[in-house]
Design a protein around this motif. Structure first.
Motif, mmCIF file in Angstrom:
data_model
loop_
_atom_site.group_PDB
_atom_site.id
_atom_site.type_symbol
_atom_site.label_atom_id
_atom_site.label_comp_id
_atom_site.label_asym_id
_atom_site.label_seq_id
_atom_site.Cartn_x
_atom_site.Cartn_y
_atom_site.Cartn_z
ATOM 1 N N LYS A 233 0.751 -0.992 -0.034
ATOM 2 C CA LYS A 233 0.120 0.231 0.059
ATOM 3 C C LYS A 233 0.990 1.233 -0.499
ATOM 4 N N ASN A 234 2.415 0.816 0.813
ATOM 5 C CA ASN A 234 3.030 2.069 1.007
ATOM 6 C C ASN A 234 3.575 2.592 -0.397
ATOM 7 N N GLU A 235 3.469 1.136 -1.049
ATOM 8 C CA GLU A 235 4.784 1.320 -2.303
ATOM 9 C C GLU A 235 3.938 2.236 -3.803
ATOM 10 N N TRP A 236 2.856 1.591 -3.109
ATOM 11 C CA TRP A 236 1.578 2.157 -4.663
ATOM 12 C C TRP A 236 1.366 4.077 -4.123
ATOM 13 N N HIS A 237 1.056 4.218 -2.932
ATOM 14 C CA HIS A 237 0.711 5.128 -2.826
ATOM 15 C C HIS A 237 2.524 6.438 -3.687
ATOM 16 N N LYS A 238 3.563 5.645 -3.394
ATOM 17 C CA LYS A 238 4.714 6.915 -3.440
ATOM 18 C C LYS A 238 4.203 6.743 -5.026
ATOM 19 N N LEU A 239 3.776 5.079 -5.705
ATOM 20 C CA LEU A 239 4.350 5.476 -7.237
ATOM 21 C C LEU A 239 3.357 6.523 -7.736
ATOM 22 N N ILE A 240 1.907 6.537 -7.311
ATOM 23 C CA ILE A 240 0.680 7.964 -7.754
ATOM 24 C C ILE A 240 1.594 9.365 -7.067
ATOM 25 N N SER A 241 1.825 9.368 -6.585
ATOM 26 C CA SER A 241 2.390 10.707 -5.657
ATOM 27 C C SER A 241 3.491 11.193 -6.554
ATOM 28 N N TYR A 242 4.515 10.420 -6.933
ATOM 29 C CA TYR A 242 5.806 9.723 -7.898
ATOM 30 C C TYR A 242 5.204 10.787 -9.356
ATOM 31 N N VAL A 243 4.222 9.888 -10.060
ATOM 32 C CA VAL A 243 3.269 10.097 -11.156
ATOM 33 C C VAL A 243 2.961 11.574 -11.578
ATOM 34 N N ILE A 244 1.876 11.543 -9.703
ATOM 35 C CA ILE A 244 1.594 12.673 -9.927
ATOM 36 C C ILE A 244 2.495 14.514 -10.400
ATOM 37 N N GLU A 245 3.676 14.212 -9.549
ATOM 38 C CA GLU A 245 4.539 15.691 -9.942
ATOM 39 C C GLU A 245 5.424 15.184 -10.968
ATOM 40 N N LYS A 246 6.049 13.868 -11.489
ATOM 41 C CA LYS A 246 6.128 13.826 -13.364
ATOM 42 C C LYS A 246 5.037 14.984 -14.290
ATOM 43 N N SER A 247 3.848 14.515 -13.926
ATOM 44 C CA SER A 247 3.093 15.399 -14.732
ATOM 45 C C SER A 247 2.808 16.911 -14.675
ATOM 46 N N SER A 248 3.614 17.475 -14.294
ATOM 47 C CA SER A 248 3.492 18.795 -13.788
ATOM 48 C C SER A 248 2.312 19.270 -12.354
ATOM 49 N N ASN A 249 1.970 17.990 -11.797
ATOM 50 C CA ASN A 249 1.301 17.899 -10.779
ATOM 51 C C ASN A 249 -0.182 18.851 -11.611
ATOM 52 N N VAL A 250 -0.691 17.395 -12.420
ATOM 53 C CA VAL A 250 -1.787 17.881 -13.083
ATOM 54 C C VAL A 250 -3.045 16.923 -12.991
ATOM 55 N N ALA A 251 -2.241 14.938 -12.951
ATOM 56 C CA ALA A 251 -2.411 14.496 -13.574
ATOM 57 C C ALA A 251 -4.326 14.296 -12.739
ATOM 58 N N ASP A 252 -3.643 14.423 -11.118
ATOM 59 C CA ASP A 252 -4.580 14.420 -10.531
ATOM 60 C C ASP A 252 -6.453 15.759 -10.600
ATOM 61 N N LYS A 253 -6.033 16.031 -11.284
ATOM 62 C CA LYS A 253 -6.634 17.598 -11.232
ATOM 63 C C LYS A 253 -7.623 17.247 -13.115
ATOM 64 N N GLY A 254 -8.955 18.160 -12.909
ATOM 65 C CA GLY A 254 -9.516 18.147 -14.134
ATOM 66 C C GLY A 254 -9.150 19.217 -15.184
ATOM 67 N N ILE A 255 -7.600 19.437 -15.785
ATOM 68 C CA ILE A 255 -7.513 19.632 -16.472
ATOM 69 C C ILE A 255 -8.369 19.375 -17.991
ATOM 70 N N SER A 256 -8.679 20.762 -18.485
ATOM 71 C CA SER A 256 -9.873 20.410 -20.199
ATOM 72 C C SER A 256 -8.600 19.975 -21.267
ATOM 73 N N ARG A 257 -9.087 19.499 -22.162
ATOM 74 C CA ARG A 257 -8.566 18.956 -23.092
ATOM 75 C C ARG A 257 -7.603 19.566 -23.675
ATOM 76 N N ASP A 258 -7.618 20.995 -23.584
ATOM 77 C CA ASP A 258 -6.404 21.942 -24.077
ATOM 78 C C ASP A 258 -5.086 22.141 -23.564
ATOM 79 N N GLN A 259 -5.798 22.476 -22.515
ATOM 80 C CA GLN A 259 -4.589 22.222 -21.139
ATOM 81 C C GLN A 259 -4.020 21.069 -20.757
ATOM 82 N N TYR A 260 -4.162 19.785 -21.418
ATOM 83 C CA TYR A 260 -3.922 18.476 -21.597
ATOM 84 C C TYR A 260 -3.386 18.789 -23.050
#
Length: 470
Positions: A233-260
């Motif tokens: 569980k801890n490794e999974w949460h670390k992975l998700i946090s890492y991926v969000i950070e690498k996405s310029s911190n927008v992967a878990d946000k409701g960005i628009s198609r144009d922003q994407y």
């Protein structure tokens, strides 16, 4: 030692001599080889003759009486003629065996012939089906591959009804030798090759050999297998946090198609923010809906929808639903529902940045018609997963692949929801994830139970130590 010649031969009463019993030539390989005087040949040289046993005779007399092989020995001395007769009959017998071998290796009734009938039918059957190209390529590899393909074995050129158990045991030994090189028990390869052989045998029964018996194969012995691995569980949460950070911190946000679309992207470097958003969406789909690795390249946006369910109080609650438009084997196509509460939030964010129809992620990759799995999608998912875990210094027994993420989603859900261990509930959960209760028991529950007991023991011992200190 040679015997003295029989008196009847000396007196001219006997016209023939048995090479073994009359001449005493013990190296004679057959019992009924004779030398004789041939008056019709107008020569003093003795002839030899031999009639093979009927079951060994390869000549076709079309129902007429069989006649012996015969030839002049070139000698009038009985003992020299006898020795020449022995050499002659050995050549005859070798010739018979060679002819039998040629008949056995008859291309018109060999595995090669039935492969030429079977494979085109398989191609026509699979060319428009999901995973058809992969099945065609895999089958061709079983026939042609490496040094172990069926077509490369000498016995594949035999008449199919002459293939015997020894041929198959020799082949199993060849596969075992290959297994030593690649560190495999080759059990799965043997099962696959056995399946293809049975397909070709069945082809022969349909067209030429209706009474061809079932073939007996050597036993297939599987070695012990490593248990499947998943992230904690801890490794999974670390992975998700890492991926969000690498996405310029927008992967878990409701960005628009144009922003994407305006996120940084580089076709020459897969580790870029837009790809990490796609990677995040793929991880969430796996987390909520337990899809197979092979499903990832073919998942389409329009297969997701927002539905609702009725609570115990009669209220309607929205939920995210995945309809699997293509499933493995002959499993029924059906909806899959998330067992986790935050799936709807992710799904709505996912919808905002995607088209209404199309591929779910990495839509810049071409998917081959009828076989999206042949694209680079899964390879890129595995690449980003392995690079992420390497940066996070997460180490497992073996290199993690997308299948391990499916294991993670299944295992952590059951670990967090003990009520799913009830057989009816677990059966429903397995079916919702497009798998079986039997597979779930063998793959996850045993290992989870071991981990749970170990965890409980550690906690119990820790409490005892705490009491002692007080």
């Amino acid at each position: 030692m040679p015997k003295n010649l029989p008196e009847k031969w000396i007196q001219g009463e006997a016209k023939s001599l048995n090479v073994y019993s009359d001449l005493g030539l013990k190296d004679c390989p057959v019992p009924y080889l004779t030398i004789y005087k041939n008056k019709a040949a107008k020569t003093k040289n003795l002839f030899c003759r031999w009639l093979p046993p009927e079951e060994e005779d390869i000549r076709d007399f079309k129902g007429k009486k069989r006649t012996p092989y015969y030839q002049s020995t070139g000698f009038d001395d009985p003992f020299l003629a006898g020795k020449e007769a022995i050499n002659w009959v050995k050549e005859i017998r070798n010739g018979i065996e060679e002819e039998k071998r040629k008949k056995r290796f008859n291309a018109s009734h060999s595995l090669h012939h039935y492969w030429s009938e079977y494979f085109p039918k398989l191609q026509r059957e699979c060319e428009t089906k999901r995973g058809g190209t992969k099945k065609i390529n895999d089958t061709r590899l079983k026939w042609e591959g490496g040094n172990y393909g069926l077509s490369l074995q000498d016995w594949s050129k035999k008449r199919i009804d002459d293939i015997d158990y020894k041929d198959l045991t020799d082949y199993w030994e060849l596969l075992d030798e290959r297994g030593k090189i690649i560190n495999s028990d080759m059990a799965e390869t043997k099962r696959q090759q056995k399946t293809l052989l049975n397909k070709l045998f069945e082809e022969a029964r349909r067209s030429d050999f209706p009474s061809l018996p079932e073939f007996y194969f050597p036993k297939i012995i599987s070695g012990s297998k490593d248990s499947v691995d998943w992230l904690t569980k801890n490794e999974w949460h670390k992975l998700i946090s890492y991926v969000i950070e690498k996405s310029s911190n927008v992967a878990d946000k409701g960005i628009s198609r144009d922003q994407y679309l305006n996120l940084k992207w580089n076709k020459n470097n897969r580790k870029n923010p837009r790809n990490y958003v796609d990677f995040y969406d793929a991880l969430m789909t796996q987390w909520f809906f337990y899809t197979r690795a092979e499903d990832m390249p073919r998942l389409r946006i329009e297969w997701f929808r927002e539905g609702s369910y009725e609570t115990k109080t009669g209220q309607k609650e929205p939920q995210a639903i995945l309809y699997m438009g293509e499933v493995k084997g002959h499993r029924p196509k059906d909806d899959s529902f998330s067992y986790r509460r935050n799936s709807l939030k992710w799904f709505r964010n996912f919808q905002k940045r995607k088209e209404k129809r199309g591929w779910c992620w990495f839509d810049f990759y071409d998917r081959p018609p009828n076989n999206p799995a042949d694209s680079q999608v899964l390879e890129t998912l595995n690449f980003l997963l392995q690079e992420s875990l390497k940066d996070l210094r997460v180490k497992k027994k073996k290199r993690m692949t997308w299948t391990n993420i499916r294991h993670t989603a299944f295992a952590l859900t059951v670990d967090e929801l003990p009520e799913l261990r009830q057989r009816d509930s677990l059966n429903d959960f397995a079916s919702n994830g497009f798998t079986t209760l039997k597979m779930f028991d063998s793959t996850y529950l045993k290992k989870l139970d071991v981990e749970r007991r170990a965890r409980e023991s550690r906690q119990k011992l820790a409490r005892k130590r705490s009491v002692v200190k007080k």
